[in-house]
Each structure stands twice: as C-alpha cells, then as structure tokens.
Design a protein around this motif. Structure first.
Motif, PDB file in Angstrom:
ATOM      1  N   GLU A 160      48.178 -22.976   4.284  1.00  0.00           N
ATOM      2  CA  GLU A 160      46.877 -22.821   3.630  1.00  0.00           C
ATOM      3  C   GLU A 160      47.023 -22.841   2.104  1.00  0.00           C
ATOM      4  O   GLU A 160      48.108 -22.682   1.567  1.00  0.00           O
ATOM      5  N   CYS A 161      45.904 -22.980   1.447  1.00  0.00           N
ATOM      6  CA  CYS A 161      45.840 -23.021  -0.013  1.00  0.00           C
ATOM      7  C   CYS A 161      46.446 -21.742  -0.603  1.00  0.00           C
ATOM      8  O   CYS A 161      46.049 -20.639  -0.241  1.00  0.00           O
ATOM      9  N   ALA A 162      47.427 -21.894  -1.492  1.00  0.00           N
ATOM     10  CA  ALA A 162      48.107 -20.748  -2.103  1.00  0.00           C
ATOM     11  C   ALA A 162      48.382 -21.055  -3.565  1.00  0.00           C
ATOM     12  O   ALA A 162      48.479 -22.216  -3.975  1.00  0.00           O
ATOM     13  N   ARG A 163      48.499 -19.995  -4.351  1.00  0.00           N
ATOM     14  CA  ARG A 163      48.774 -20.140  -5.781  1.00  0.00           C
ATOM     15  C   ARG A 163      50.165 -20.743  -5.994  1.00  0.00           C
ATOM     16  O   ARG A 163      51.101 -20.416  -5.289  1.00  0.00           O
ATOM     17  N   CYS A 164      50.264 -21.626  -6.965  1.00  0.00           N
ATOM     18  CA  CYS A 164      51.547 -22.238  -7.308  1.00  0.00           C
ATOM     19  C   CYS A 164      52.435 -21.227  -8.020  1.00  0.00           C
ATOM     20  O   CYS A 164      51.954 -20.439  -8.840  1.00  0.00           O
ATOM     21  N   SER A 165      53.714 -21.271  -7.729  1.00  0.00           N
ATOM     22  CA  SER A 165      54.667 -20.431  -8.463  1.00  0.00           C
ATOM     23  C   SER A 165      54.880 -21.047  -9.843  1.00  0.00           C
ATOM     24  O   SER A 165      54.496 -22.195 -10.099  1.00  0.00           O
ATOM     25  N   SER A 166      55.519 -20.306 -10.726  1.00  0.00           N
ATOM     26  CA  SER A 166      55.762 -20.836 -12.077  1.00  0.00           C
ATOM     27  C   SER A 166      56.662 -22.070 -12.027  1.00  0.00           C
ATOM     28  O   SER A 166      56.500 -22.999 -12.810  1.00  0.00           O
ATOM     29  N   PHE A 167      57.589 -22.095 -11.082  1.00  0.00           N
ATOM     30  CA  PHE A 167      58.459 -23.266 -10.928  1.00  0.00           C
ATOM     31  C   PHE A 167      57.652 -24.463 -10.433  1.00  0.00           C
ATOM     32  O   PHE A 167      57.823 -25.581 -10.929  1.00  0.00           O
ATOM     33  N   GLU A 168      56.778 -24.234  -9.455  1.00  0.00           N
ATOM     34  CA  GLU A 168      55.961 -25.321  -8.914  1.00  0.00           C
ATOM     35  C   GLU A 168      55.018 -25.899  -9.967  1.00  0.00           C
ATOM     36  O   GLU A 168      54.777 -27.099  -9.998  1.00  0.00           O
ATOM     37  N   VAL A 169      54.480 -25.042 -10.815  1.00  0.00           N
ATOM     38  CA  VAL A 169      53.581 -25.507 -11.874  1.00  0.00           C
ATOM     39  C   VAL A 169      54.306 -26.502 -12.783  1.00  0.00           C
ATOM     40  O   VAL A 169      53.726 -27.499 -13.222  1.00  0.00           O
ATOM     41  N   LYS A 170      55.576 -26.243 -13.046  1.00  0.00           N
ATOM     42  CA  LYS A 170      56.351 -27.116 -13.928  1.00  0.00           C
ATOM     43  C   LYS A 170      56.821 -28.394 -13.234  1.00  0.00           C
ATOM     44  O   LYS A 170      57.026 -29.408 -13.892  1.00  0.00           O
ATOM     45  N   THR A 171      56.994 -28.347 -11.912  1.00  0.00           N
ATOM     46  CA  THR A 171      57.598 -29.481 -11.219  1.00  0.00           C
ATOM     47  C   THR A 171      56.616 -30.323 -10.419  1.00  0.00           C
ATOM     48  O   THR A 171      56.864 -31.515 -10.214  1.00  0.00           O
TER      49      THR A 171
END
Length: 100
Positions: free
Chosen positions: A13-24
């Motif tokens: 399901e829809c979940a907040r991106c981690s800080s690593f995911e935001v960058k990658t």
C-alpha cells in the motif's frame, strides 16, 4: 511502466518514502509517497507515486484551519472599522447639532 499499459496488483500500500528512497527514486519526488505494484502479465515489480489519504486529510484540515484564522482576523478588522466609522458619523452629527 507496466502499470500504464496493463492490469496490476498493489503489492504494498501507499507509504511514505524513506530519506534514501527520496534521493534514489524519482517516483518519490511528486508526493513523497510510493506504492509497490506487480504486473502479472509481464511479471514485473515496479513502484509508482501515490497520494496518501492521511496526508490529503492533513493538508485539507490545515487549509481549513488557515482559512478560519484568516476569516477571524478579517472579522475583527471589519468590526474595528465599523466602530471607527460609527464614531465618525456620531461626531459629524454632533457637530451639525452644535452648529444649529
């Protein structure tokens, strides 16, 4: 992306991106939320940007609260302005009566 051309199943399901995911992951940039999907026809696993209902609710209530505060401020300004205008009108009437 396979989810644009074929049927897909939401794997996570829809979940907040981690800080690593935001960058990658470029999918995290528009909303900050992603969901993992799988396309059974092509047997691919992908991620796509999504909107969180919780985030949308928070944004909505923040907007409503801001508008209520703005309305309250302008209501106070209207009352103050009306008092000033009433005072000026009474002063004008008083001066007219004194001049008679």
């Amino acid at each position: 992306p396979c989810w644009q051309v074929e049927d897909f199943v939401v794997a996570q399901e829809c979940a907040r991106c981690s800080s690593f995911e935001v960058k990658t992951l470029p999918e995290c940039v528009p909303t900050g939320f992603i969901e993992k999907i799988s396309c059974p026809t092509s047997k691919r696993e992908e991620v796509k940007s999504c909107r969180s209902a919780v985030m949308e609710a928070q944004v909505f209530w923040r907007f409503v609260g801001t508008m209520m505060c703005v309305a309250a401020v302008f209501a106070v300004l209207v009352v103050c302005r009306q008092r000033v205008l009433d005072r000026k009108a009474l002063e004008k009437v008083r001066k007219q009566i004194e001049s008679i």
